[in-house]
Structure formats: C-alpha cells, structure tokens
Design a protein around this motif. Structure first.
Motif, mmCIF file in Angstrom:
data_model
loop_
_atom_site.group_PDB
_atom_site.id
_atom_site.type_symbol
_atom_site.label_atom_id
_atom_site.label_comp_id
_atom_site.label_asym_id
_atom_site.label_seq_id
_atom_site.Cartn_x
_atom_site.Cartn_y
_atom_site.Cartn_z
ATOM 1 N N VAL A 105 0.862 -1.173 0.000
ATOM 2 C CA VAL A 105 0.000 0.000 0.000
ATOM 3 C C VAL A 105 0.903 1.230 0.000
ATOM 4 O O VAL A 105 1.927 1.266 0.687
ATOM 5 N N SER A 106 0.541 2.235 -0.784
ATOM 6 C CA SER A 106 1.376 3.432 -0.948
ATOM 7 C C SER A 106 1.740 4.061 0.389
ATOM 8 O O SER A 106 0.884 4.253 1.267
ATOM 9 N N GLY A 107 3.045 4.382 0.553
ATOM 10 C CA GLY A 107 3.527 5.085 1.731
ATOM 11 C C GLY A 107 3.605 4.247 2.985
ATOM 12 O O GLY A 107 3.862 4.773 4.067
ATOM 13 N N THR A 108 3.409 2.928 2.866
ATOM 14 C CA THR A 108 3.415 2.067 4.046
ATOM 15 C C THR A 108 4.293 0.848 3.815
ATOM 16 O O THR A 108 4.783 0.604 2.707
ATOM 17 N N SER A 109 4.465 0.065 4.885
ATOM 18 C CA SER A 109 5.123 -1.230 4.775
ATOM 19 C C SER A 109 4.092 -2.344 4.925
ATOM 20 O O SER A 109 4.417 -3.450 5.345
ATOM 21 N N ARG A 110 2.851 -2.046 4.563
ATOM 22 C CA ARG A 110 1.762 -3.017 4.647
ATOM 23 C C ARG A 110 1.501 -3.625 3.274
ATOM 24 O O ARG A 110 1.301 -2.910 2.286
ATOM 25 N N LEU A 111 1.507 -4.941 3.202
ATOM 26 C CA LEU A 111 1.260 -5.619 1.937
ATOM 27 C C LEU A 111 -0.175 -5.423 1.478
ATOM 28 O O LEU A 111 -1.095 -5.298 2.295
ATOM 29 N N THR A 112 -0.362 -5.391 0.168
ATOM 30 C CA THR A 112 -1.720 -5.427 -0.358
ATOM 31 C C THR A 112 -2.316 -6.796 -0.028
ATOM 32 O O THR A 112 -1.584 -7.778 0.166
ATOM 33 N N PRO A 113 -3.640 -6.906 0.079
ATOM 34 C CA PRO A 113 -4.260 -8.208 0.392
ATOM 35 C C PRO A 113 -3.848 -9.301 -0.599
ATOM 36 O O PRO A 113 -3.629 -10.455 -0.197
ATOM 37 N N GLU A 114 -3.736 -8.954 -1.886
ATOM 38 C CA GLU A 114 -3.354 -9.946 -2.887
ATOM 39 C C GLU A 114 -1.942 -10.487 -2.631
ATOM 40 O O GLU A 114 -1.675 -11.683 -2.792
ATOM 41 N N GLN A 155 12.149 -1.164 5.870
ATOM 42 C CA GLN A 155 10.996 -1.473 6.710
ATOM 43 C C GLN A 155 10.074 -2.478 6.025
ATOM 44 O O GLN A 155 9.524 -3.373 6.668
ATOM 45 N N ARG A 156 9.897 -2.327 4.737
ATOM 46 C CA ARG A 156 9.049 -3.257 3.993
ATOM 47 C C ARG A 156 9.629 -4.662 4.010
ATOM 48 O O ARG A 156 8.910 -5.650 4.226
ATOM 49 N N ALA A 157 10.925 -4.768 3.781
ATOM 50 C CA ALA A 157 11.565 -6.082 3.811
ATOM 51 C C ALA A 157 11.464 -6.700 5.201
ATOM 52 O O ALA A 157 11.178 -7.893 5.355
ATOM 53 N N GLN A 158 11.693 -5.894 6.227
ATOM 54 C CA GLN A 158 11.635 -6.408 7.596
ATOM 55 C C GLN A 158 10.217 -6.800 7.994
ATOM 56 O O GLN A 158 10.013 -7.771 8.737
ATOM 57 N N ALA A 159 9.222 -6.061 7.484
ATOM 58 C CA ALA A 159 7.825 -6.395 7.792
ATOM 59 C C ALA A 159 7.468 -7.773 7.232
ATOM 60 O O ALA A 159 6.799 -8.573 7.899
ATOM 61 N N ASP A 162 9.120 -10.429 9.357
ATOM 62 C CA ASP A 162 8.361 -10.675 10.593
ATOM 63 C C ASP A 162 7.141 -11.552 10.328
ATOM 64 O O ASP A 162 6.807 -12.438 11.129
ATOM 65 N N LEU A 163 6.461 -11.320 9.215
ATOM 66 C CA LEU A 163 5.281 -12.122 8.888
ATOM 67 C C LEU A 163 5.655 -13.592 8.660
ATOM 68 O O LEU A 163 4.932 -14.500 9.099
ATOM 69 N N LEU A 164 6.774 -13.823 7.986
ATOM 70 C CA LEU A 164 7.200 -15.195 7.723
ATOM 71 C C LEU A 164 7.649 -15.895 9.004
ATOM 72 O O LEU A 164 7.374 -17.084 9.204
ATOM 73 N N ILE A 165 8.350 -15.169 9.864
ATOM 74 C CA ILE A 165 8.769 -15.738 11.154
ATOM 75 C C ILE A 165 7.545 -16.079 11.993
ATOM 76 O O ILE A 165 7.486 -17.133 12.654
ATOM 77 N N ALA A 166 6.541 -15.198 11.977
ATOM 78 C CA ALA A 166 5.313 -15.448 12.737
ATOM 79 C C ALA A 166 4.593 -16.698 12.241
ATOM 80 O O ALA A 166 3.842 -17.328 12.995
ATOM 81 N N ARG A 167 4.851 -17.064 10.993
ATOM 82 C CA ARG A 167 4.242 -18.273 10.424
ATOM 83 C C ARG A 167 5.123 -19.498 10.599
ATOM 84 O O ARG A 167 4.849 -20.556 10.043
ATOM 85 N N GLY A 168 6.205 -19.358 11.355
ATOM 86 C CA GLY A 168 7.003 -20.514 11.733
ATOM 87 C C GLY A 168 8.310 -20.708 10.995
ATOM 88 O O GLY A 168 9.013 -21.692 11.241
ATOM 89 N N GLU A 175 16.922 -13.166 5.315
ATOM 90 C CA GLU A 175 17.685 -11.921 5.288
ATOM 91 C C GLU A 175 16.834 -10.824 4.644
ATOM 92 O O GLU A 175 16.220 -11.052 3.601
ATOM 93 N N ALA A 176 16.773 -9.653 5.288
ATOM 94 C CA ALA A 176 15.985 -8.534 4.771
ATOM 95 C C ALA A 176 16.906 -7.362 4.464
ATOM 96 O O ALA A 176 17.712 -6.951 5.306
ATOM 97 N N VAL A 177 16.793 -6.819 3.239
ATOM 98 C CA VAL A 177 17.599 -5.664 2.839
ATOM 99 C C VAL A 177 16.702 -4.675 2.104
ATOM 100 O O VAL A 177 15.657 -5.034 1.563
ATOM 101 N N GLY A 178 17.113 -3.396 2.090
ATOM 102 C CA GLY A 178 16.363 -2.362 1.390
ATOM 103 C C GLY A 178 17.192 -1.716 0.301
ATOM 104 O O GLY A 178 18.375 -1.432 0.508
ATOM 105 N N ARG A 179 16.575 -1.469 -0.867
ATOM 106 C CA ARG A 179 17.279 -0.853 -1.985
ATOM 107 C C ARG A 179 16.695 0.495 -2.368
ATOM 108 O O ARG A 179 17.103 1.092 -3.358
ATOM 109 N N GLY A 180 15.720 0.982 -1.607
ATOM 110 C CA GLY A 180 15.168 2.301 -1.890
ATOM 111 C C GLY A 180 14.619 2.382 -3.305
ATOM 112 O O GLY A 180 13.930 1.487 -3.778
ATOM 113 N N GLU A 181 14.963 3.492 -3.978
ATOM 114 C CA GLU A 181 14.490 3.703 -5.350
ATOM 115 C C GLU A 181 15.575 3.410 -6.389
ATOM 116 O O GLU A 181 15.496 3.842 -7.531
#
Length: 205
Positions: A105-114, A155-159, A162-168, A175-181
């Motif tokens: 979702v724009s401006g967030t680290s929240r995945l779209t439902p799809e 933040q998006r990569a780390q989010a 976290d979701l995958l770790i929460a699922r076991g 490994e989570a990394v960010g590449r910006g733009e």
C-alpha cells in the motif's frame, strides 16, 4: 566468483599408465577445466585466471582449459556434452531459485491483500528445499527523498520477514535488505507514484 554465478571446476580424471616394454610410463599432466553453467532468468559470466593469464567466460557451457606450460584455452561445449562428461556432478546441481514479487500500500510497509495471500506459497517453496533460505529485497517508487525511501524499503523487507517468522519460518534463514528507489521495475522520473515500483522481491533458494 559471485554468489549468483554457479560454476563447477572440473579436474580431469587421471588416466591409467600404459605399460611399455614392461615399464609403467607417467601419464601426461591432466588439464584443469572451469565450465560456466547457465542460470535461469539471468546472464552470468566469470573471469578465470591462471598465473598472469586471464580468460572471460560469458556464454553457457563455455570452458577455460588450463594445461601446464600452455596458454589458457577457451572451449565451447553444450548441455548434452557436459552432462555426459560429468553426470554425477550435474546430478548435484542445486535447485534453481524461485522469485516472488509482493506489492505494498502506498507510503506504508503493509502488503496489499493480494500479496499477503502469496505468503503461504513462499513458505511452502522454502520449506520444500533442504536448507532453504529466503532473501527479501524491499523497493520503493520515486516519491519522497532518497533517504526516506531507503528507510521504508528496509521497513518493507523487515515487515515481510516478521510475517514469515510469525508463520514458523526460522529467523536465521531470512535476510531482509532495502534498496530504496535504486532498482526501479518501471523507470520513471522523480516523484512519480508508480505502484509496480512499491514492491519486495523474495528470493527462495
């Protein structure tokens, strides 16, 4: 040699010495061979060095052949020939990595439902591999300044991590990394809201 480039360095098998006039003779020095194997979805290359010599391999199944006392030689082979020469080593070839692209979702680290709905498939793919690991690379579009985009991409990569770790899934295998733009999927000018650039690439290997 890079992590994404998969190579096999082949040592030629020693030949049995021939017996002449009742005496064993020494076989000639066996050549050393480096063969570049293809990697699905990307072009690979490697530079092979022997002493002061170097040779670039940039085509699938090219080989660099080193014989003591002779210049490095380039040979072009084929998938069939390499498989026939080294059947046991080819059988050990690792499973090709699998890639997923998830959107935010724009401006967030929240995945779209799809995209969130794809997480079970990511887990299934990783857990099916022996020692499977996941690399998550977060990206942004060009809206906002570069420093902020670096932060949100991480933040998006780390989010997702976290979701995958929460699922076991095991934390040490993610490994989570960010590449910006820096690596836009769709090239745009600055400050362009392009949903396809707001993504994370998940590499399962």
């Amino acid at each position: 040699m890079s992590v994404t480039t998969r190579l096999f360095a082949w040592g030629a098998l020693a030949l049995a010495g021939a017996l002449l006039a009742g005496c064993a003779t020494e076989p000639p020095p066996a050549p050393a061979r480096v063969t570049l194997l293809p990697e699905a979805g990307r072009q690979t290359a490697v530079v092979v060095k022997a002493g002061e010599q170097s040779l670039r391999l940039d085509q699938p199944y090219q080989s660099a052949v080193a014989v003591p006392g002779q210049p490095l030689q380039r040979e072009q082979s084929s998938a069939e020939a390499v498989k026939a020469r080294y059947p046991s080593l080819i059988a050990l070839k690792p499973v090709a990595e699998k890639r997923f692209v998830l959107s935010f979702v724009s401006g967030t680290s929240r995945l779209t439902p799809e995209s969130e709905a794809q997480l079970p498939q990511v887990l299934q793919e990783a857990q099916a591999r022996k020692g499977g690991e996941i690399i998550i690379v977060g990206h942004t579009d060009t809206t906002g300044d570069a420093a902020a985009n670096d932060r949100i991409s991480l933040q998006r990569a780390q989010a997702i991590r976290d979701l995958l770790i929460a699922r076991g899934f095991k934390p040490e295998l993610i490994e989570a990394v960010g590449r910006g733009e820096r690596e836009l999927l769709v090239p745009t000018a600055d400050n362009v809201d392009e949903p396809r650039n707001r993504r994370a690439e998940l590499i399962v290997r």
